[in-house]
Structures are given as structure tokens and as C-alpha cells.
Design a protein around this motif. Structure first.
Motif, mmCIF file in Angstrom:
data_model
loop_
_atom_site.group_PDB
_atom_site.id
_atom_site.type_symbol
_atom_site.label_atom_id
_atom_site.label_comp_id
_atom_site.label_asym_id
_atom_site.label_seq_id
_atom_site.Cartn_x
_atom_site.Cartn_y
_atom_site.Cartn_z
ATOM 1 N N SER A 9 0.836 -1.210 0.000
ATOM 2 C CA SER A 9 0.000 0.000 0.000
ATOM 3 C C SER A 9 0.864 1.250 0.000
ATOM 4 C CB SER A 9 -0.934 0.003 1.214
ATOM 5 O OG SER A 9 -0.222 0.277 2.390
ATOM 6 N N GLU A 313 -5.224 -3.309 6.561
ATOM 7 C CA GLU A 313 -5.214 -3.263 5.095
ATOM 8 C C GLU A 313 -6.129 -4.338 4.510
ATOM 9 O OE1 GLU A 313 -3.805 -1.184 2.973
ATOM 10 O OE2 GLU A 313 -2.933 0.041 4.566
ATOM 11 N N SER A 318 -8.667 0.700 5.669
ATOM 12 C CA SER A 318 -7.531 1.590 5.880
ATOM 13 C C SER A 318 -7.786 3.003 5.358
ATOM 14 C CB SER A 318 -6.277 1.017 5.217
ATOM 15 O OG SER A 318 -6.455 0.906 3.819
#
Length: 489
Positions: A9, A313, A318
Motif C-alpha cells: 500500500s 489493510e 484503511s
């Protein structure tokens, strides 16, 4: 344990939502959704992290969080001890306002009107969950939590006595493990079996993970309190193996026992250590081994944080969750012969890690050089979540610095210490350039340092004539801050 989701991410970058502060758009952009909060606290963790420039630390998960959000490089606690520091952060009141100067005082005893940070979120419709140590042991704000609250054992003032059996029960409920004597804490660390599955911090992280996986539509305020690297230092063997003890340097001002530097007031260093090497000298080899244990324990904290952030996540939440990582105070690892935080108004004792990630803010990926305080966290969170402001809070919302970490911000940070639990016997005033501390009672005196050019705080400038005006200005601030709280002359 893989960190792939969290690190991927970061590599992909941050997707900012086109929504107002306090809410994030749902998939169809029709109904705004309240932001969640994930607050992670570590105990006795100084800024010994890779993201803060440590050449020794191995903290990839926290480093990734820092790169993803805003890293505050000059964040300071209000008291270098667990309960006073946490009470200040969780109420956004200074120790001098709360009258909390020790580890056995419940802030609500003298201040029943004050609403703590998690209780404020609960009052505004949030599901509030506690895992591990958030308030100090035996001093939980039980009514602040919809889940995970603990009975409070202290609460009748600083002299309240609680049997060790009940403290051990409180520690177990927090995931801290049994209470140890000072002798047990001073001379050992613990190598955990496996990944540390039977330890308090592992189990507290598991409880936080279980909550995330079970979270419903109601917005949540989830708090994970990790007890490490508080003594006894502990971690699985794999984390000790990451460090070669023979390659660990000693501090430039290392001493075998607490030693006041030349030219500094004697009150600046307590004569006895409170956590490690209690009642005995630290040899250079023993010091390196203890530093390795601290680094291993910190690396294990990082690993547990990564476990939780991975699940965040995976959950898909998130992008509507604000993540804050905070250390409750600093720590000295042999600097000036000190192995603890208690009484330390030095940079190592009061400077703390503070990382904030809100997926909507413009400052993500930057470091903020401004001086901020732990009491700023409470107003920041209610502002980011769009909750009503509370003008009784003594901190300031950091939202302007999250939008632009270079914004003007000319507020000093104050930290205090109490040697007797009743009066302020030391006060620190930190500005971007200067660090000033003043001591009262035993060891009275003052020091002035310029940390940017003297990072180890080896030279006291307080008597040099060219700094007289600065000393006078900072002394006035220190005395105004501690008015009516200093010991009698």
C-alpha cells in the motif's frame, strides 16, 4: 509474518478521498461515513526507530507508517513517567492541571468532570475497544470503553495501596504479564519462546486483530497498548539475533552510574536508576547487552504493530481509518549513566515518537519539524473526525500541520517532573532552537542547550552572557508554567 499488504500500500501511494474532514465517502459517494481511529501506544519507547534516523534500530513497519503519514520530529510528552504522561495525553490536560504527578493517582479523583479521549468518542457514537495498556496499570477509565474496560484499583489519591495480587490481576488483564520487583527488572531480559505467542503484547495484538476482523458498520476507536520495551526487556530469539552486541556503540556520554555532567545542576540526574542497573554499575559490555535487548524488544514491538496494520489493510478499512502511533515518554540508555525515564528532562527522556496517518491530508509522506506536545493528540483526533470541539482542552489540533507540515507553529512544549509526588521540582521548556530546564528544591539550578548543534546536551549555556536574554525569557515561561506548583523556598 508477512508485511506485504501494508508495504504494498505504501509503494502504490496514498489515494486521497474527495471528502471533508471528519467523514469519508462510501463506495457510491452518496452517504459520508465517519472516520475510524486506530491508536497504538508503546511503553518506554524513545525515538530509537529507523524513521527517526537511528542507525541501530530495525523497525520496518513503523518506518513504513512514518513514510505513509506525517512524522513529527519534535514531539514531547508532558511528564517522563507512565501514568502522568498518559493521563495528560488522554485528557489533553497538563500534569499541573490534573495534579497527577505519580503512578498511583487517578485523574478523575480530583477532576470528575473531565472526559477522557476514548470516553469522548464513546459519547459520540463510537464503539471503543481497549487491548493492552492504555491508561496506567490499575487506573483504567473503565466507562470509556464499550469493550475491554478494566476495573480501577487506584483512585483515592497518590497514597492508595493496592495488594500485589490485584496489581498482577490488572497487569494480566492488560496483557502485561506479572508485576516484577525492581531487582527482577534491573538485571535480566527475557527471551520468549516461538514468536512470543504466550506473552502479553502478542495476545493484546491478537485481541485488537480480532476486533478489526469483527468490526461492523459502527465507527470505532480501537486502542492497542504495547507494554514493551518497558522492563523487563523481552522479545523472541529471532529479534535478538538481528543485532551483533559487539557492534553496538556506547553513548558518547556513557558512564557506569548516574553522573551529572560538568556545569549542569545536580537535579538534572537522579542519583539512582529506576528501571535497569538498579543499585549497581553498568560495565561497558553489560551496557551493550542491555542496549541490544532494548533494540530487540523495540523490533518486536514493530513486528506486532505490523501484524495489526496488515489486518487493517486486509479489512478494506484503511482508507477510512486514522492511525496514530505514540510513545508515552522517552528513555535513557546509558546516556550520562542513566537507565530509565523517571526524572529525565533531557531530550532522550521527554522526546517521543509520534506518527499520524490520515488518508485525506495533504502532508502525508512528509516530516514535521515543529515542536508539538502529547496533549495535542486529543483535539487533533476530534477535529479530524468532525466531532464537536471542546474548549476546555489544553492542547491544540495538529490539523494545520497535517495539511502543511512546514506551517508556522510557534508554541513551546512543556514537560515537568516531581520528585516528591506533590510539587513540580523540574520543568523543561522546548522551542525549535532551544532546550531550557529549571530545577527547584534539591539540586536547584538550570540548563540551556542548543540540541541542533549539541545533540548530546554536553554544554550548559545558561551562564554565558550572550544567552542572558534567552535564559531570562525561557525562565519566565518556566516559572509561569509552574506557578503555585513549585516547592516552598
Amino acid at each position: 509474518m508477512t508485511r506485504s499488504n501494508f508495504l504494498v500500500s505504501l509503494a502504490l501511494g496514498i489515494i486521497l478521498s474527495a471528502c471533508s474532514i471528519g467523514q469519508t465517502a462510501t463506495a457510491d459517494d452518496s452517504t459520508p461515513r465517519q472516520m475510524n481511529v486506530l491508536l497504538i501506544i508503546s511503553d518506554d519507547l524513545r525515538t530509537e526507530l529507523g524513521c527517526y534516523g537511528s542507525e541501530l534500530a530495525k523497525t520496518p513497519c513503523l518506518d513504513a507508517l512514518a513514510a505513509k503519514g506525517v512524522r513529527f520530529d519534535r514531539a514531547y510528552c508532558q511528564f517522563p513517567l507512565c501514568n502522568p504522561s498518559r493521563s495528560s495525553m488522554l485528557t489533553s490536560r497538563r500534569p499541573t492541571t490534573l495534579g497527577v504527578f505519580g503512578n498511583r493517582t487517578w485523574f478523575g479523583t480530583e477532576n470528575p468532570q473531565i472526559v477522557s479521549l476514548p470516553k469522548y468518542f464513546r459519547q459520540h457514537g463510537y464503539d471503543t475497544f481497549r487491548a493492552g495498556k492504555i491508561f496506567h496499570g490499575g487506573i483504567d477509565d473503565a466507562k470509556a470503553w464499550t469493550r475491554g474496560g478494566q476495573d480501577r484499583y487506584y483512585g483515592t489519591g497518590a497514597t492508595a495501596e493496592v495488594p500485589l495480587r490485584r496489581l498482577n490481576q490488572a497487569s494480566a488483564e492488560e496483557g502485561l504479564g506479572p508485576t516484577l520487583t525492581k531487582a527482577q527488572r534491573s538485571d535480566r531480559w527475557i527471551v520468549l519462546n516461538g514468536d512470543g505467542e504466550k506473552s502479553g503484547d502478542y495476545q493484546a495484538t491478537d485481541r485488537a486483530i480480532a476486533y478489526l476482523r469483527d468490526a461492523g458498520e459502527q465507527p470505532f476507536f480501537l486502542s492497542l497498548g504495547l507494554s514493551k520495551p518497558h522492563s523487563p526487556l523481552e522479545a523472541p530469539q529471532q529479534f535478538f539475533d538481528r543485532f551483533d552486541v559487539d557492534q553496538i556503540p556506547l553513548p558518547v556520554d556513557f558512564a557506569p552510574r548516574p553522573t551529572v555532567p560538568d556545569g549542569f545542576p545536580s537535579g538534572s540526574i537522579r542519583p539512582k536508576n529506576a528501571d535497569l542497573f538498579i543499585g549497581r554499575d553498568a560495565s561497558p559490555q553489560e551496557a551493550r547487552e542491555m542496549i541490544r535487548a532494548y533494540l530487540a524488544s523495540t523490533a518486536w514491538v514493530d513486528w506486532n504493530v505490523g501484524r495489526l496494520l496488515d489486518v487493517l489493510e486486509e479489512s478494506g478499512m484503511s482508507e477510512n481509518t486514522i492511525v496514530i502511533f505514540w510513545g508515552d515518554h522517552g528513555y535513557q540508555l546509558g546516556e550520562k549513566g542513566k537507565w530509565s525515564k523517571a526524572g529525565s528532562l533531557w531530550e532522550q527522556g521527554i522526546r517521543v515518537p509520534l506518527l499520524i496517518y490520515d488518508p485525506r491530508v495533504r502532508g502525508n509522506g512528509e516530516a514535521c519539524p515543529r515542536v508539538v506536545e502529547s496533549i495535542d493528540i486529543y483535539p487533533t483526533l476530534i477535529n479530524l473526525c468532525g466531532l464537536p470541539a471542546d474548549d476546555q482542552l489544553e492542547g491544540r489540533s495538529l490539523s494545520p500541520l497535517l495539511s502543511n507540515p512546514q506551517s508556522a507553529w510557534d508554541y513551546p512544549a512543556y514537560s515537568v517532573w516531581s520528585e516528591d509526588g506533590n510539587h513540580v521540582t523540574g520543568v523543561s521548556v522546548r522551542t525549535e532552537r532551544w532546550h531550557y530546564a529549571e530545577y527547584y528544591g534539591r539540586g536547584a539550578g538550570a540548563f540551556l542547550t542548543e540540541p541542533a548543534v549539541d545533540p548530546h546536551e554536553m554544554t550548559n549555556l545558561v551562564e554565558q552572557m550572550e544567552y542572558a536574554q534567552i535564559v531570562n525569557e525561557l525562565s519566565r515561561l518556566a516559572r509561569d508554567h509552574t506557578a503555585s506548583h513549585r516547592p516552598p523556598d
